[in-house]
Design a protein around this motif. Sequence first.
Motif, PDB file in Angstrom:
ATOM      1  N   ALA A   1      65.164  39.696  26.486  1.00 25.57           N
ATOM      2  CA  ALA A   1      64.016  39.986  27.344  1.00 25.57           C
ATOM      3  C   ALA A   1      64.379  39.716  28.798  1.00 25.57           C
ATOM      4  CB  ALA A   1      62.832  39.127  26.929  1.00 25.57           C
ATOM      5  N   SER A   2      64.034  40.636  29.692  1.00 27.97           N
ATOM      6  CA  SER A   2      64.352  40.455  31.110  1.00 27.97           C
ATOM      7  C   SER A   2      63.594  39.274  31.707  1.00 27.97           C
ATOM      8  CB  SER A   2      64.051  41.734  31.887  1.00 27.97           C
ATOM      9  OG  SER A   2      62.683  42.061  31.804  1.00 27.97           O
ATOM     10  N   THR A   3      62.522  38.841  31.035  1.00 28.35           N
ATOM     11  CA  THR A   3      61.761  37.676  31.513  1.00 28.35           C
ATOM     12  C   THR A   3      62.524  36.372  31.327  1.00 28.35           C
ATOM     13  OG1 THR A   3      60.641  37.636  29.370  1.00 28.35           O
ATOM     14  CG2 THR A   3      59.499  38.732  31.174  1.00 28.35           C
ATOM     15  N   SER A   4      63.677  36.429  30.640  1.00 28.80           N
ATOM     16  CA  SER A   4      64.493  35.218  30.483  1.00 28.80           C
ATOM     17  C   SER A   4      65.350  34.935  31.713  1.00 28.80           C
ATOM     18  CB  SER A   4      65.402  35.338  29.255  1.00 28.80           C
ATOM     19  OG  SER A   4      66.376  36.361  29.449  1.00 28.80           O
TER      20      SER A   4
ATOM     21  N   SER B   1      67.786  26.540  39.077  1.00 24.97           N
ATOM     22  CA  SER B   1      66.543  26.328  38.331  1.00 24.97           C
ATOM     23  C   SER B   1      66.671  25.178  37.335  1.00 24.97           C
ATOM     24  CB  SER B   1      66.158  27.598  37.564  1.00 24.97           C
ATOM     25  OG  SER B   1      65.832  28.658  38.423  1.00 24.97           O
ATOM     26  N   ALA B   2      65.528  24.617  36.999  1.00 29.21           N
ATOM     27  CA  ALA B   2      65.433  23.710  35.860  1.00 29.21           C
ATOM     28  C   ALA B   2      64.984  24.543  34.668  1.00 29.21           C
ATOM     29  CB  ALA B   2      64.425  22.602  36.134  1.00 29.21           C
ATOM     30  N   VAL B   3      65.798  24.567  33.614  1.00 26.97           N
ATOM     31  CA  VAL B   3      65.512  25.382  32.432  1.00 26.97           C
ATOM     32  C   VAL B   3      64.989  24.468  31.328  1.00 26.97           C
ATOM     33  CG1 VAL B   3      66.438  26.986  30.733  1.00 26.97           C
ATOM     34  CG2 VAL B   3      67.309  27.016  33.071  1.00 26.97           C
ATOM     35  N   ARG B   4      63.818  24.770  30.844  1.00 22.10           N
ATOM     36  CA  ARG B   4      63.162  23.922  29.852  1.00 22.10           C
ATOM     37  C   ARG B   4      63.815  24.071  28.482  1.00 22.10           C
ATOM     38  NH1 ARG B   4      58.463  26.104  30.115  1.00 22.10           N
ATOM     39  NH2 ARG B   4      58.519  27.266  28.153  1.00 22.10           N
ATOM     40  N   LEU B   5      64.114  22.955  27.858  1.00 19.25           N
ATOM     41  CA  LEU B   5      64.590  22.959  26.473  1.00 19.25           C
ATOM     42  C   LEU B   5      63.368  23.088  25.564  1.00 19.25           C
ATOM     43  CD1 LEU B   5      67.168  20.454  24.923  1.00 19.25           C
ATOM     44  CD2 LEU B   5      65.343  21.495  23.617  1.00 19.25           C
ATOM     45  N   PRO B   6      63.230  24.211  24.845  1.00 18.83           N
ATOM     46  CA  PRO B   6      62.057  24.405  23.982  1.00 18.83           C
ATOM     47  C   PRO B   6      62.219  23.634  22.670  1.00 18.83           C
ATOM     48  CG  PRO B   6      63.463  26.341  23.902  1.00 18.83           C
ATOM     49  CD  PRO B   6      64.112  25.398  24.869  1.00 18.83           C
TER      50      PRO B   6
ATOM     51  N   ASN C   1      74.685  32.702  32.720  1.00 19.25           N
ATOM     52  CA  ASN C   1      74.711  31.708  31.660  1.00 19.25           C
ATOM     53  C   ASN C   1      73.817  32.252  30.558  1.00 19.25           C
ATOM     54  OD1 ASN C   1      74.650  29.485  29.992  1.00 19.25           O
ATOM     55  ND2 ASN C   1      74.170  28.009  31.599  1.00 19.25           N
ATOM     56  N   ASP C   2      74.437  32.814  29.538  1.00 20.81           N
ATOM     57  CA  ASP C   2      73.708  33.490  28.454  1.00 20.81           C
ATOM     58  C   ASP C   2      73.300  32.448  27.418  1.00 20.81           C
ATOM     59  OD1 ASP C   2      72.653  35.439  26.817  1.00 20.81           O
ATOM     60  OD2 ASP C   2      74.587  36.037  25.983  1.00 20.81           O
ATOM     61  N   MET C   3      72.322  31.625  27.777  1.00 19.81           N
ATOM     62  CA  MET C   3      71.924  30.519  26.903  1.00 19.81           C
ATOM     63  C   MET C   3      71.400  31.032  25.567  1.00 19.81           C
ATOM     64  SD  MET C   3      70.121  27.868  29.526  1.00 19.81           S
ATOM     65  CE  MET C   3      71.126  26.744  30.484  1.00 19.81           C
ATOM     66  N   THR C   4      71.692  30.265  24.527  1.00 18.39           N
ATOM     67  CA  THR C   4      71.356  30.684  23.164  1.00 18.39           C
ATOM     68  C   THR C   4      70.844  29.501  22.362  1.00 18.39           C
ATOM     69  OG1 THR C   4      73.179  32.276  23.232  1.00 18.39           O
ATOM     70  CG2 THR C   4      72.231  31.807  21.074  1.00 18.39           C
ATOM     71  N   ALA C   5      69.757  29.696  21.658  1.00 18.45           N
ATOM     72  CA  ALA C   5      69.284  28.713  20.685  1.00 18.45           C
ATOM     73  C   ALA C   5      69.960  29.034  19.353  1.00 18.45           C
ATOM     74  CB  ALA C   5      67.768  28.764  20.566  1.00 18.45           C
TER      75      ALA C   5
ATOM     76  N   LYS D   1      67.708  34.200  22.601  1.00 20.47           N
ATOM     77  CA  LYS D   1      68.170  34.263  23.982  1.00 20.47           C
ATOM     78  C   LYS D   1      67.076  34.562  25.002  1.00 20.47           C
ATOM     79  CE  LYS D   1      72.810  35.794  22.580  1.00 20.47           C
ATOM     80  NZ  LYS D   1      73.654  34.854  23.326  1.00 20.47           N
ATOM     81  N   SER D   2      65.848  34.701  24.569  1.00 25.18           N
ATOM     82  CA  SER D   2      64.799  35.195  25.460  1.00 25.18           C
ATOM     83  C   SER D   2      63.801  34.141  25.904  1.00 25.18           C
ATOM     84  CB  SER D   2      64.047  36.358  24.794  1.00 25.18           C
ATOM     85  OG  SER D   2      64.886  37.491  24.670  1.00 25.18           O
ATOM     86  N   PHE D   3      64.049  32.860  25.600  1.00 25.67           N
ATOM     87  CA  PHE D   3      63.164  31.818  26.095  1.00 25.67           C
ATOM     88  C   PHE D   3      63.156  31.843  27.631  1.00 25.67           C
ATOM     89  CE2 PHE D   3      64.394  30.149  21.905  1.00 25.67           C
ATOM     90  CZ  PHE D   3      63.157  29.782  21.393  1.00 25.67           C
ATOM     91  N   PRO D   4      62.078  31.406  28.267  1.00 24.50           N
ATOM     92  CA  PRO D   4      62.036  31.411  29.736  1.00 24.50           C
ATOM     93  C   PRO D   4      63.209  30.647  30.344  1.00 24.50           C
ATOM     94  CG  PRO D   4      59.854  30.964  28.835  1.00 24.50           C
ATOM     95  CD  PRO D   4      60.800  30.933  27.675  1.00 24.50           C
ATOM     96  N   GLY D   5      63.899  31.305  31.265  1.00 22.98           N
ATOM     97  CA  GLY D   5      65.008  30.674  31.970  1.00 22.98           C
ATOM     98  C   GLY D   5      66.331  30.707  31.244  1.00 22.98           C
TER      99      GLY D   5
END
Length: 273
Positions: free
Chosen positions: A97-100, A106-111, A151-155, A169-173
Amino acid sequence: MHVVMTSAGIGRIEDGGVAVLDAPYPDPTAVIEATGSLDALAGAKVVRRVPLDDAGPGLLAPLARPRALWGVGLNYRSKAELTGRPVPDEPVLYLAASTSACAPGSAVRLPAAETAQMDYEAEIAVVIGRTLDRAAEREAWPAVAAITAANDMTARDVMKRTGAPVLAKSFPGFTPLGASLLGRDAIADPGAIGVRCRVGGELRQDSSSADMIFAIPELLARISRYAVLRPGDVVLTGTPAGTGQDRGDFLRPGDDVRVEVDGVLPLTVQVQA
């Protein structure tokens, strides 16, 4: 052309500082969508100059609204060798999602309710400047407008649980991009772009595009067989060995993650609870 986005507008990096420009575009994405490259900024009038150190804390996302975010699942030989996975015959492609997307710093929230395995992936991001539709490899690189760091962050546990990269990969930030854009003409060799990642100052990933399974022109051409790539689209080109998944050591609140891609400013984010 080496470009940043500041609170005062688009800036050119030159002579160790930032030249803030009088340009008829709201951001670099608009320049690329309108003209196919960053070259239109070359002759823009300089409004003022500021030291790069002064501009750094106020840099905004140079790609605040990517049209599409493409990624590739396994595209470095080092990663395949470390994990024992076979080298793929076709790239493993996905969309996020482009919203990621988020800005440098930035501070990226750990969900935490959804994942205990938040991971980093240092990547070279390619920004499309001209439409690619069933393009040949020789046509792909000339259609690139710029590169930047990603940084292609991934859960990882979400990926395993759902089998859906778009969810992992689409969580905010989760897709930091920046901190600057380097125009294609300033890149001597797309097959020799270095990429590194540091977590808390410790070097975790260190490779270059020379280790890619599908080189950047081939990757873009292959994507264009199935989907039209348009100006402003961003293609993340894969990550080398050394991710948290490889190490069994995932991100925690307070971790600082720094991605370095040759020729562009470092991309840093901090993980937040």
